[in-house]
Enzyme design. Sequence first.
Site, PDB file in Angstrom:
ATOM      1  CE  LYS A 187      -3.328  -0.416   2.811  1.00 12.37           C
ATOM      2  NZ  LYS A 187      -4.106  -0.493   4.073  1.00 12.37           N
ATOM      3  CE  LYS A 202      -3.223  -3.098  10.217  1.00 17.51           C
ATOM      4  NZ  LYS A 202      -3.535  -1.939   9.355  1.00 17.51           N
ATOM      5  CB  THR A 261      -9.921   5.027   5.747  1.00 15.40           C
ATOM      6  OG1 THR A 261      -8.768   5.026   6.601  1.00 15.40           O
ATOM      7  CG2 THR A 261     -10.044   3.670   5.069  1.00 15.40           C
ATOM      8  CG  ASN A 298     -13.320   6.291  10.335  1.00 15.02           C
ATOM      9  OD1 ASN A 298     -12.636   6.354   9.316  1.00 15.02           O
ATOM     10  ND2 ASN A 298     -13.535   7.341  11.101  1.00 15.02           N
ATOM     11  CB  SER A 316      -0.975   7.890   9.002  1.00 12.24           C
ATOM     12  OG  SER A 316      -2.087   7.513   9.769  1.00 12.24           O
TER      13      SER A 316
END
Length: 428
Positions: A92, A104, A188, A219, A356
Site C-alpha cells: 500500500k 501491523k 480512509t 469509520n 498518517s
Amino acid sequence: MSDSVFDDAVARLTRIGEMTGCSSQVINALSHPNAMMHVNVEVRMDDGHIHYFPGYRCQHNHVLGPTKGGIRFHPDVDAAEVQALALWMTLKCAVVNLPFGGAKGGVSVDPKALSPMELERLSRAYVRAMADFIGPERDIPAPDVYTNALIMGWMMDEYEKITRVKNPAVITGKPIALGGSLGRDDATGRGAYLCIKELQKRDCLTPEETTVAVQGFGNGGYHVARLLAEDGYKVVAVSDSQGGIYRSEGLDIKSVYQQKQEHKELKAIYCDGSVCETREHDTLSNDELLTLDVDILIPAALDSVITTDNANGIKARYLVEIANGPVTSDADAILKDKGIIVIPDILANAGGVTVSYFEWVQNRTGYRWDKDKVRDELHTVMSNAFNQANELVQNKGLDFRDAVYAVALTRLSEGIEAHGTPDYFNGG
C-alpha cells in the site's frame, strides 16, 4: 484466524509478481517479514487479578523507509493476521509512493469486555512491551480495528514517559490537541471516494443513476457512504456486524449513522434537526448485501468475505475494497471472468496511511497543515496512484488489481535490487 490468511496474501503476491515479470528475488524478499515480535501484555484488571493478553507487532519490509501500520484490539488477532496485514501495508505504501514500509500490530482481546481503565492499562502495557521495537524513525503505529485517537494518545504518552523525550511522531492518528492531523478522521473513506470519482471520470458514471451498497458501517464505510451520497450517488444498502438495511430509493446516510450512534442499531431513518422518522426498508444479512444487484459494492468490514463459495453471486459492476483482504486470491479469477472491476484494498483504503504520513511530516517539522491542504494533498496522491495503475490497465491489458500490484512491485523492486542482484554477485 489461520495461517491461510498470510499464505493467501503471499499466493496472490506470487501470482501477480510472476505475471508482471517481477524477479524471484523480490517476491522471495516480500514473502518473508523482516521481524516479528510476540509478547504477553500484562494488565492488572479492575478486580486486582493479572491477565495476560497475546500481543503482536510485525515489521514486514523497510527497504523504502521506516515501517508504518495500525494496531488493532480484536479477539481474532494472531500472528498470521498481522503478517498478512503488514505485507499489504508494504504494498500500500509503495502504491501511493510513501517513504514507508509496512507493519501491523495487535492484541488478542475483546475490548468491549474491558472497562475504560482496563483499556488504558492495556494500551500503555502494549507500548511498554514494544518500546524497543517502535520509534519515529523505525516503526510508527496508528489506530486500526477497535482502536482510536484516544488510545493513540495514551500510547504516545507512555512512549514519551519511557524515552523521557516529547516525540509525537512516534504515533499517528492521535487527538488533534496532541499533534494529530486535521482530516485524519475521514481519510480512509475519502481515499476510497476519490478512487470512485476517478472511475466516474474514466467511465462517465452518472451519480444519480449509480447504486451503491456498503458492507461495514464503521469509520471507513460510513465516510465513503456519506461522501458518495452527498455527491448524488444512491446508497441503497449498508450493514454492520448485526446485519443490514436496504431501501431501493436510497438511504439518508447521516441520519442512519446518527441512529446507529445513539441507539446501536441500523434503521432507515430520515432526520430533520432533532425530529426523525422511520422510512420503509428491508432488512438483510451481510451475505445477502454482497449479492445485491448494485453498480458499486464496497466491502468495508472483514477480510475473506468474498470467496469461491459466493463470488459467482456478485452482481456489482465495480468492487471497491475498503476492508483489508475482503476477496480471497482464489476468488479473483471468478470476479475477473465476470468482468467485475476491482479497486483493490492496497489502493482503495490507502487514504488512511497517506494522511498518517502527513501527520508524521507535520510532527517532524513542527508545522501544522489546515484541512484544505490535507485534502488537496490526499487528492493528489490518490489521483496519481489511480492513474498510474489505470495507464497499465489501458496499455498493458492488466486488470485493475494486477495493475495496482505492478505499480507497488516496481517501486519495491527498485529498492530491493538497488542492494544488488543475483546477476551482479555472479559477475553479470
